[in-house]
Design an enzyme around this catalytic site. Sequence first.
Site, PDB file in Angstrom:
ATOM      1  N   HIS A 119       0.584  -1.343   0.042  1.00 15.13           N
ATOM      2  CA  HIS A 119      -0.276   0.471   0.180  1.00 15.13           C
ATOM      3  C   HIS A 119       0.714   1.195   0.081  1.00 15.13           C
ATOM      4  CE1 HIS A 119      -3.137  -2.610   1.004  1.00 15.13           C
ATOM      5  NE2 HIS A 119      -4.417  -1.895   0.322  1.00 15.13           N
ATOM      6  N   ASN A 120       1.373   1.326  -1.169  1.00 15.96           N
ATOM      7  CA  ASN A 120       2.414   2.942  -1.465  1.00 15.96           C
ATOM      8  C   ASN A 120       2.195   3.324  -2.659  1.00 15.96           C
ATOM      9  OD1 ASN A 120       3.096   0.828  -3.372  1.00 15.96           O
ATOM     10  ND2 ASN A 120       4.414  -0.021  -1.976  1.00 15.96           N
ATOM     11  N   ALA A 121       2.787   4.656  -2.718  1.00 15.37           N
ATOM     12  CA  ALA A 121       2.623   5.433  -4.044  1.00 15.37           C
ATOM     13  C   ALA A 121       2.207   4.755  -5.338  1.00 15.37           C
ATOM     14  CB  ALA A 121       2.850   6.774  -3.856  1.00 15.37           C
ATOM     15  N   VAL A 122       3.021   3.851  -5.836  1.00 19.12           N
ATOM     16  CA  VAL A 122       3.497   2.598  -7.062  1.00 19.12           C
ATOM     17  C   VAL A 122       1.641   2.237  -7.333  1.00 19.12           C
ATOM     18  CG1 VAL A 122       4.253   1.280  -8.121  1.00 19.12           C
ATOM     19  CG2 VAL A 122       5.945   2.110  -6.199  1.00 19.12           C
ATOM     20  N   HIS A 123       1.180   1.670  -5.386  1.00 17.18           N
ATOM     21  CA  HIS A 123      -0.221   1.427  -6.228  1.00 17.18           C
ATOM     22  C   HIS A 123      -1.059   2.313  -6.240  1.00 17.18           C
ATOM     23  CE1 HIS A 123      -4.101  -0.943  -5.197  1.00 17.18           C
ATOM     24  NE2 HIS A 123      -3.754   0.262  -4.118  1.00 17.18           N
ATOM     25  N   HIS A 143      -6.679   6.938  -2.930  1.00 15.09           N
ATOM     26  CA  HIS A 143      -7.934   6.054  -2.191  1.00 15.09           C
ATOM     27  C   HIS A 143      -6.870   5.419  -1.530  1.00 15.09           C
ATOM     28  CE1 HIS A 143      -6.037   3.141  -4.137  1.00 15.09           C
ATOM     29  NE2 HIS A 143      -6.727   1.925  -3.756  1.00 15.09           N
ATOM     30  N   ASP A 144      -5.747   5.065  -1.816  1.00 19.30           N
ATOM     31  CA  ASP A 144      -5.286   4.618  -0.138  1.00 19.30           C
ATOM     32  C   ASP A 144      -4.056   5.664   0.842  1.00 19.30           C
ATOM     33  OD1 ASP A 144      -6.444   1.897   0.121  1.00 19.30           O
ATOM     34  OD2 ASP A 144      -4.890   1.100  -1.829  1.00 19.30           O
ATOM     35  N   ASP A 181      -8.636  -1.522  -8.414  1.00 21.49           N
ATOM     36  CA  ASP A 181      -8.218  -1.829  -6.990  1.00 21.49           C
ATOM     37  C   ASP A 181      -7.633  -2.552  -7.140  1.00 21.49           C
ATOM     38  OD1 ASP A 181      -7.053  -0.635  -4.551  1.00 21.49           O
ATOM     39  OD2 ASP A 181      -9.115  -0.950  -3.822  1.00 21.49           O
ATOM     40  N   GLN A 212      -3.433 -15.861  -3.327  1.00 23.27           N
ATOM     41  CA  GLN A 212      -3.643 -15.503  -4.593  1.00 23.27           C
ATOM     42  C   GLN A 212      -5.343 -16.108  -4.919  1.00 23.27           C
ATOM     43  OE1 GLN A 212      -3.332 -12.684  -5.827  1.00 23.27           O
ATOM     44  NE2 GLN A 212      -2.180 -12.211  -4.017  1.00 23.27           N
TER      45      GLN A 212
HETATM   46 ZN    ZN Z   1      -5.768   0.173  -3.153  1.00 20.76          ZN
END
Ligand code: ZN
Length: 408
Positions: free
Chosen positions: A132-136, A172-173, A282, A333
């Site tokens: 959950h970082n800026a790349v996501h 969004h995150d 997402d 997964q």
């Molecule tokens: Zn997300």
Amino acid sequence: VGFEPERRGSHPYLGVDFRTLHSLCNREALLFSFQRHLLSSRLLRGAPHLNPLHILDEDYCGQAKCMLEKVGSWNFDIFLFDRLTNGNSLVFLTFNLLNQYGLIELFQLDMVKLRRFLVLVQEDYHNQNPYHNAVHAADVTQAMHCYLREPKLAQSLTSFDILLGLLAAATHDLDHPGVNQPFLIKTNHYLAALYRNTSVLENHHWRSAVGLLRETELFSHLPVEDSLSIERQLGSLILATDISRQNEYLSRFRTHLDENDLCLGHASHRHFVLQMALKCADICNPCRPWELSKQWSEKVTEEFFHQGDIEKKHKLEISPLCDSEANTIASVQIGFMTYVVEPLFAEWARFSDTRLSQTMLGHLGLNKASWSALEPEASGSSEEGESEPGRATEEPSSRALSQGSQES
Ligand SMILES: [Zn+2]
Ligand SMILES: *[C@@H]1O[C@H](CO)[C@@H](O)[C@H](O)[C@H]1NC(C)=O
């Protein structure tokens, strides 16, 4: 829930109320070290690593610019783009898209305010989170762009819708702590109290985004009703990413498709479609080509297992999917794809029956087969046909996934 934005940096990172926890559980020493660990993370996170106001002026790497020519491709390699932009993928990508759609001109956005807003958004993601970082956020924004260009949306969405869709994807995150809602609730985190145990993270992402919009005064030149409407709709979009509410959104979507009554001339229906598009963006990782998809899977599992390690260390109950001894990347997964991703994308493909939708479903099937091949004993793949009666593996993973432990 109040309508106040959250102030940047007004709370310590992962500010667990340790006095309450202490009086409840009598774990003073243990929790104190936990708190110190989290506070130091906050300090590390705060270290500035880029020069905010100049990054968009620089003639940045030609290769990154070149990549942006194919920003609408489903094979877009956001990891490579992030390296080529020196960790600034979210700023560059979002700026480029807003510009490409003509939104900067149309809404007369002030360039200095916009740059500052985007840089602050990027900085408020925690780059030490494996997932959950800026790349996501950049990846979700790129996927959103792909969906916005699908014929049904492109023909009906207004510029205002597109602006909202891109902003919601990018924020969004925002300020995601790298742990899930059940963790925040059981550690009596102030956010859990603030949002009454309900969509705790999503409310925080939204209020943080509103805080940045107000701080940078990005929309201060618009009529107050408009900027309030942007804030409200941003919230409604971001709150839709709460994966524990997936069934609610999915059955509404299914009903609309069954009745064939989506009328994209209506603002409320367009908004609903934007919510579904953001939900797809997402969790689209399993629908990307294997080389990209695999990296996301590794990252999200690393983040889950890291939470599990904290829980173990502090003798808290280990959250579903977070115990590295009980789960593998493949098992996590396969469950996620089967119970969360496949049902959503099946409906999306009914709504938007295009080549992109077929491509995504194709990758989803191949990626699931690849994970199954890597996890022979746990392959719950129905093709195998070896359905043992009373096999208990499917139920718990479906329940675990719906508890909101997955990425969102
Ligand atoms: Zn997300
Ligand atoms: C949130 O959940 C915790 C743990 O179940 C509970 O103690 C607390 O009262 C709940 N808070 C609200 C506002 O419902």
